[in-house]
Design a protein around this motif. Structure first.
Motif, short mmCIF file in Angstrom:
data_model
loop_
_atom_site.label_atom_id
_atom_site.label_comp_id
_atom_site.label_asym_id
_atom_site.label_seq_id
_atom_site.Cartn_x
_atom_site.Cartn_y
_atom_site.Cartn_z
N VAL C 220 0.81 -1.21 0.00
CA VAL C 220 0.00 0.00 0.00
C VAL C 220 0.85 1.26 0.00
CG1 VAL C 220 -1.63 1.34 1.38
CG2 VAL C 220 -2.00 -1.09 1.04
N ARG C 221 1.86 1.30 0.88
CA ARG C 221 2.61 2.54 0.98
C ARG C 221 3.38 2.85 -0.29
NH1 ARG C 221 6.44 3.07 5.48
NH2 ARG C 221 7.80 4.29 4.13
N THR C 222 3.98 1.83 -0.86
CA THR C 222 4.71 2.04 -2.11
C THR C 222 3.79 2.62 -3.18
OG1 THR C 222 5.92 0.08 -1.51
CG2 THR C 222 6.28 0.94 -3.72
N ARG C 223 2.60 2.03 -3.30
CA ARG C 223 1.64 2.53 -4.30
C ARG C 223 1.32 3.98 -4.04
NH1 ARG C 223 -1.13 -2.49 -5.53
NH2 ARG C 223 0.61 -3.63 -6.44
N LEU C 224 1.06 4.32 -2.79
CA LEU C 224 0.70 5.70 -2.46
C LEU C 224 1.84 6.65 -2.79
CD1 LEU C 224 -1.24 5.37 0.92
CD2 LEU C 224 -2.16 5.98 -1.31
N VAL C 225 3.06 6.24 -2.45
CA VAL C 225 4.20 7.12 -2.70
C VAL C 225 4.38 7.32 -4.21
CG1 VAL C 225 6.69 7.34 -2.50
CG2 VAL C 225 5.37 6.56 -0.55
N VAL C 226 4.25 6.25 -4.97
CA VAL C 226 4.38 6.38 -6.43
C VAL C 226 3.32 7.34 -6.96
CG1 VAL C 226 4.13 5.15 -8.61
CG2 VAL C 226 5.43 4.12 -6.75
N CYS C 227 2.09 7.15 -6.50
CA CYS C 227 1.00 8.00 -6.95
C CYS C 227 1.25 9.47 -6.58
CB CYS C 227 -0.31 7.51 -6.35
SG CYS C 227 -1.66 8.66 -6.50
N TYR C 228 1.68 9.67 -5.34
CA TYR C 228 1.94 11.02 -4.84
C TYR C 228 3.04 11.69 -5.66
CZ TYR C 228 2.03 14.49 -1.02
OH TYR C 228 1.93 15.63 -0.24
N THR C 229 4.08 10.92 -6.00
CA THR C 229 5.19 11.46 -6.78
C THR C 229 4.74 11.87 -8.18
OG1 THR C 229 6.65 10.00 -5.54
CG2 THR C 229 7.54 10.99 -7.53
N ILE C 230 3.96 10.99 -8.81
CA ILE C 230 3.46 11.32 -10.15
C ILE C 230 2.58 12.57 -10.07
CG2 ILE C 230 1.96 10.56 -12.03
CD1 ILE C 230 2.84 7.70 -11.39
N SER C 231 1.71 12.60 -9.08
CA SER C 231 0.83 13.74 -8.90
C SER C 231 1.64 15.03 -8.69
CB SER C 231 -0.08 13.47 -7.69
OG SER C 231 -0.72 14.63 -7.30
N ALA C 232 2.71 14.92 -7.90
CA ALA C 232 3.57 16.08 -7.67
C ALA C 232 4.22 16.56 -8.97
CB ALA C 232 4.64 15.74 -6.63
N ALA C 233 4.68 15.60 -9.78
CA ALA C 233 5.32 15.97 -11.04
C ALA C 233 4.34 16.74 -11.93
CB ALA C 233 5.81 14.72 -11.75
N LEU C 234 3.10 16.25 -12.00
CA LEU C 234 2.11 16.93 -12.84
C LEU C 234 1.81 18.33 -12.31
CD1 LEU C 234 -0.27 13.89 -13.37
CD2 LEU C 234 1.15 14.99 -15.12
N ALA C 235 1.70 18.43 -10.98
CA ALA C 235 1.48 19.76 -10.39
C ALA C 235 2.66 20.67 -10.70
CB ALA C 235 1.28 19.64 -8.88
N GLY C 236 3.87 20.08 -10.70
CA GLY C 236 5.07 20.85 -11.04
C GLY C 236 5.02 21.38 -12.46
N ILE C 237 4.52 20.56 -13.38
CA ILE C 237 4.38 21.01 -14.77
C ILE C 237 3.41 22.18 -14.83
CG2 ILE C 237 3.56 20.37 -17.06
CD1 ILE C 237 4.61 17.57 -16.54
N ALA C 238 2.27 22.03 -14.13
CA ALA C 238 1.29 23.13 -14.12
C ALA C 238 1.93 24.41 -13.60
CB ALA C 238 0.08 22.75 -13.26
N GLY C 239 2.68 24.28 -12.50
CA GLY C 239 3.34 25.46 -11.93
C GLY C 239 4.36 26.04 -12.88
N GLY C 240 5.14 25.17 -13.53
CA GLY C 240 6.15 25.63 -14.48
C GLY C 240 5.52 26.44 -15.61
N ILE C 241 4.42 25.92 -16.14
CA ILE C 241 3.74 26.64 -17.21
C ILE C 241 3.23 27.99 -16.70
CG2 ILE C 241 1.84 26.60 -18.86
CD1 ILE C 241 1.98 23.61 -18.89
N TRP C 242 2.74 27.98 -15.48
CA TRP C 242 2.24 29.23 -14.90
C TRP C 242 3.34 30.29 -14.88
CZ3 TRP C 242 2.93 32.72 -10.93
CH2 TRP C 242 1.83 33.51 -10.58
N ALA C 243 4.53 29.88 -14.45
CA ALA C 243 5.65 30.83 -14.41
C ALA C 243 5.99 31.31 -15.81
CB ALA C 243 6.86 30.16 -13.76
#
Ligand SMILES: Nc1ncnc2c1ncn2[C@@H]1O[C@H](COP(=O)(O)OP(=O)(O)OP(=O)(O)O)[C@@H](O)[C@H]1O
Ligand SMILES: [Mg+2]
Lengths: 251, 291, 339
Positions: C220-243
């Motif tokens: 469970v934890r591994t899955r959550l961490v992987v999901c959280y990391t992917i989600s963070a990367a996508l949020a990072g892309i959104a933020g990058g585009i915003w800048a």
């Protein structure tokens, strides 16, 4: 002598001052049809939690085929073949019956980490899940969400999820509680249809079911093993009648 | 910087006074979180509501400071009990997300309502003359009001502790925090318990809102501005523990006061980092019961 | 019954087809293109909207699918924004597309590091930890004046032409709009693939019943961490585009305000539904664009009532309401089991 399938050596578990398991030494042999009975609060569910790694024991050892698994994580134990059902349904309530069973089958066959292939393209997983539902007479309900299912059927889904793991050791915590008595045979039939080598441990308060099913019975009272033997011996044991069977007939 | 006795004493006094306010506001939040498992992000809004009632009744009704505090406590408690019965109680079994959304929404409504009816500006608290000025403590001269806050805070924590440990009602709350189902089976009326506790907690927040208005200010943004601090106090102390909230409030009050003085730049950063480390070490907080 | 007939069962058919494209799924993209041609003067607003859609989708993956209740998702938006902004501002790297990858990588690294420790906790503790992590980053950005511009942020970020051809700055909203739309499409296809995969299915399982997921042997934890990391990367892309689109970065990219806004957008549209991000962003951004500036108090009041209403009565958001309505209107279309 070969090692028992699943074994505990003086396992104890305390919750503060309460000792829910006291020096329990227990063996589940290969192919066993074993029942664990005892009054409410005797520590039966706690014992299953110790076997599956939900709780760490305060002391003692748990062994699977002679291998010490006392500190092993839950997931690793499941991979080695220990599966369980829950006394109170723990299902994926927002998903369909089929999707529920898919979850455990996908985990077992190693499909679950896949990120690119759609879940629907793993026909092998769907296929196996559907067949499992058929053996449990649940196929007609496969498309229903759990919340729309009668409680008795939900109990069967509990069992289906556990069977999807193709266990070597199957631990059933009151599988028939809440199932209409006309349908308890579905559960027993499903267990009968399992490979004979699987060790099955069943907890139940329904003495008819226990005596029909079990070749061996362990009685747990206040966390400790109170008696152990064949159904005949247990049925004839006056002490057991006093602490448990007597109480059950009154209740 | 010079570490003279006066310096240290005045820093400790200032920090402890701030910590007392933090404690008075947060204690209700802690008990509701521990007792009902409810993530109440509108707690700051109740503190704000109380602060407004207190300040405005002093200004417009000519009520004295102490009576105004009592009015603020009672009215806020009454309002919050209505909210608890009508709205909060529907979400006790819901997930955290729904509770978070609901209470953020509620805080927004409070903010907007106060902005419309009272105005967006800060509402200054006028202290009675006997609480202004300085008090000679022998070692140092210090602000009378801070000393007053410390005395009030200590009195409240003792009263709460006695109420919690020595009364039947307190025993019921402790039983329900420990094991809700068990408490229910013992015949404790959980609904009533929740409503009274919630009302009391909000009343305490109101007191804190009024008592702290002098240095925290009081404007419609109050509801969310200090929320993170209140939450940190609860999380660090351990939800449901009065002693925990008290210790956490003092630690954070003093720490914040000292850091603001000597490290005006990185102070808050330090508190956040400390909170994270503490929660990783003890997820249930300093005095919380492990789940 | 024998093996070949299994797939005739409606449940099996539904499961084996649920990842297929439905007829209405191209609609948002057609509308987005129509917007481009019909409202050339509003493309700046459109760009902002699409960025929020992308950000909300990243949150949907963590919150809607895996059930990670976070109040600090802006930490990753801000990480992406500051990475892209700082690299460009300090003259280190400013090619737009590769900058986004770097921004995503930095956000993912923060997501991975924080996820590894945070996701051991649940409930209030997790909520607090996500909040504190974000506050920590915000304070760090505030303090690291020489690098981040502190409270004022970094202005005048210059981005070279896209592919060396298309001028890229706020004066050329057309380029920006299409650029964001393209990035959104790619990220969306990725997320859509992910949520319909067995991995996505297991995330749903964790959300629905974590205890049971442990009991079926899921890490469970591994899955959550992987999901959280992917989600963070996508949020990072959104933020990058915003800048890139705004040509500046400031603390607003990683504060509680932004985290709350994206949460509200997602639940307003409906979480755990992929398209909730679109519906929510359109509803929220349109309302806030036209209301918030003129009647800021009424806007906040309305928003407050809206949140209360959603939490109490409409947990599925706008899409959920639509689904309920549809189900009422045509109850007979539900699949029936074979006799
Ligand atoms: N996590 C826990 N923390 C504290 N006490 C617990 C915990 N789990 C179980 N107990 C206590 O341990 C005792 C044994 O509980 P357990 O659920 O194992 O009994 P049981 O034999 O399964 O009873 P039943 O027949 O009612 O299912 C009970 O008194 C119960 O309250
Ligand atoms: Mg039990």
């Amino acid at each position: 002598m070969t090692a028992a399938l699943l074994e505990t050596r003086s396992v104890s578990k305390s919750f503060g001052a309460l000792r829910a398991a006291r020096d329990v030494s227990f063996k589940l042999e290969e192919g066993a049809r074993h029942a664990l009975i005892g009054p409410n609060g005797a520590g039966k569910t706690t014992f299953i939690n110790l076997l599956t790694g939900v709780l760490p024991p305060s002391s003692g050892e748990v062994l699977l085929k002679g291998e010490d698994i006392t500190t092993m994580e839950q997931a690793a134990r499941v991979k080695r073949g220990i599966a369980r059902t829950f006394q109170i349904n723990r299902l994926f309530r927002g998903l369909s019956v089929l999707e529920n069973v898919y979850m455990s089958v996908a985990e077992r066959v190693g499909a679950a980490p896949q990120m690119i292939t759609p879940a629907g393209k793993r026909k092998d997983v769907i296929d196996e899940s559907m067949h499992l539902l058929e053996t449990l007479k649940l196929a007609d309900h496969a498309h229903l969400t759990i919340t729309g299912l009668p409680y008795g059927r939900q109990r069967l889904v509990e069992l289906a999820i556990a069977l999807g793991l193709k266990p070597v050791v199957l631990l059933l915590d009151e599988p028939a509680a809440g199932v209409p008595s006309a349908e308890t045979h579905i559960i027993l039939d499903a267990i009968d249809a399992l490979p004979k080598s699987i060790g099955v441990l069943i907890i139940d308060h329904d003495m008819d079911l226990v005596f029909r099913f079990a070749k061996k019975i362990t009685v747990l009272v206040r966390g400790a093993v109170f008696a152990e033997g064949t159904p005949k011996e247990i049925g004839a044991n006056a002490d057991v009648r006093a602490v448990y069977l007597g109480q059950a007939t009154h209740g | 910087m010079i570490f003279t006795i006066e310096n240290i004493a005045s820093m400790v006094l200032g920090g402890v006074a701030a910590g007392m306010v933090l404690f008075i506001v947060s204690v209700g939040l802690s008990v509701t979180m521990g007792l009902m498992g409810f993530v109440n992000l509108a707690h700051g809004a109740f503190a704000m509501l109380g602060g407004y009632i207190i300040v405005l009744s002093m200004r417009h009704l000519g009520v004295g400071f102490i009576p105004a505090l009592a009015i603020g406590f009672v009215m806020t408690a009454a309002v919050s009990i209505v909210f608890e019965r009508v709205l909060y109680s529907r979400l006790y079994k819901a997930g955290e997300l729904d509770q978070v959304l609901f209470t953020i929404g509620l805080a927004f409504v409070f903010i907007a309502a106060l902005t419309v009816f009272i105005g967006p500006e800060n509402q200054p608290l006028t202290l009675p003359p006997e609480l202004r000025g300085q008090l000679d403590l022998g070692i140092v001269q210090y602000r009378t009001y801070s000393i007053f806050l410390i005395i009030v805070g200590v009195a409240i924590v003792i009263a709460l502790w006695l109420g919690f440990e020595r009364t039947r009602f307190g025993a019921q709350i402790r039983a329900a925090v420990d094991n809700r189902r068990m408490a229910e089976s013992l015949g404790i009326n959980i609904d009533r318990l929740f409503a009274i506790t919630f009302g009391f907690g909000s009343g305490m927040a109101a007191l804190g809102g009024g008592l702290g208005a002098e240095f925290l200010g009081l404007d419609p943004q109050y509801a969310l501005k200090y929320l993170v601090f209140f939450l940190i106090v609860v999380a660090v102390g351990g939800a449901g523990s009065i002693v925990g909230v008290f210790c956490a409030s003092l630690i954070i009050g003093v720490l914040d006061f000292v850091l603001k003085k000597y490290l005006p730049q990185g102070g808050t950063l330090f508190i956040y980092a400390l909170t994270i480390l503490l929660l990783l070490w003890r997820p249930q907080g300093l005095f919380g019961k492990p789940s | 019954m024998s093996a070949p007939t299994v797939f005739d069962h409606p449940a099996a058919r539904a499961l084996s087809r649920r990842h297929r494209l439905r007829w209405w799924e191209p609609l948002p993209w057609i509308l987005a293109l129509a917007f481009y041609f019909m409202f050339p003067r509003y493309l700046g607003f459109g760009t902002e909207l699409l960025i929020m859609v992308l950000f909300a989708i990243s949150l949907d993956l963590a919150l809607g699918y895996a059930g990670i209740v976070t109040l600090g998702h802006a930490a990753f938006f801000g990480a992406g924004a500051y990475t892209v902004g700082m690299l460009a501002h300090h003259g280190i790297w400013n090619e737009p597309i590769s900058s986004l990858f770097i921004g995503a990588a930095v956000a993912a690294a923060i997501g991975l590091a924080s996820g590894l420790v945070l996701l051991r906790t649940t409930g209030l503790t997790l909520l607090m930890l996500t909040l504190c992590t974000m506050a920590l980053l915000e304070e760090a950005a505030n303090l690291g004046h020489d690098w981040t511009g502190g409270f004022d942020g970094l202005t005048g970020i210059s981005i070279p032409p896209l592919f060396g051809l298309f001028e890229f700055n706020p004066l050329f909203p057309k380029t920006q709009y299409l650029y964001v739309l393209g990035a959104l499409l790619i990220c969306f296809v990725f997320v859509r693939t992910l949520v319909y995969s067995p991995f996505g299915h297991s995330l749903t399982g964790i959300r629905e019943n974590t205890l049971r997921m442990h009991a079926v042997g899921a890490p469970v934890r591994t899955r959550l961490v992987v999901c959280y990391t992917i989600s963070a990367a996508l949020a990072g892309i959104a933020g990058g585009i915003w800048a890139q689109a705004n040509a500046y970065v400031n603390l607003s990219t990683l504060g509680l305000d932004r985290a709350a806004t994206v949460l509200i957008i997602l639940v307003l549209g409906g979480y755990g539904r992929l398209y909730g991000a679109f519906v929510g962003a359109v509803a929220y951004m349109a309302l806030s664009h036209f209301l918030a500036k003129v009647y800021p108090t009424a806007w906040q009041l309305g928003l407050g009532f809206l949140l209360v209403t959603i939490a109490l009565f409409a947990r599925g958001g706008i899409i959920g309401l639509g689904e309920t309505l549809m189900a009422r209107l045509r109850p007979k279309l539900k699949p029936k089991p074979p006799s």
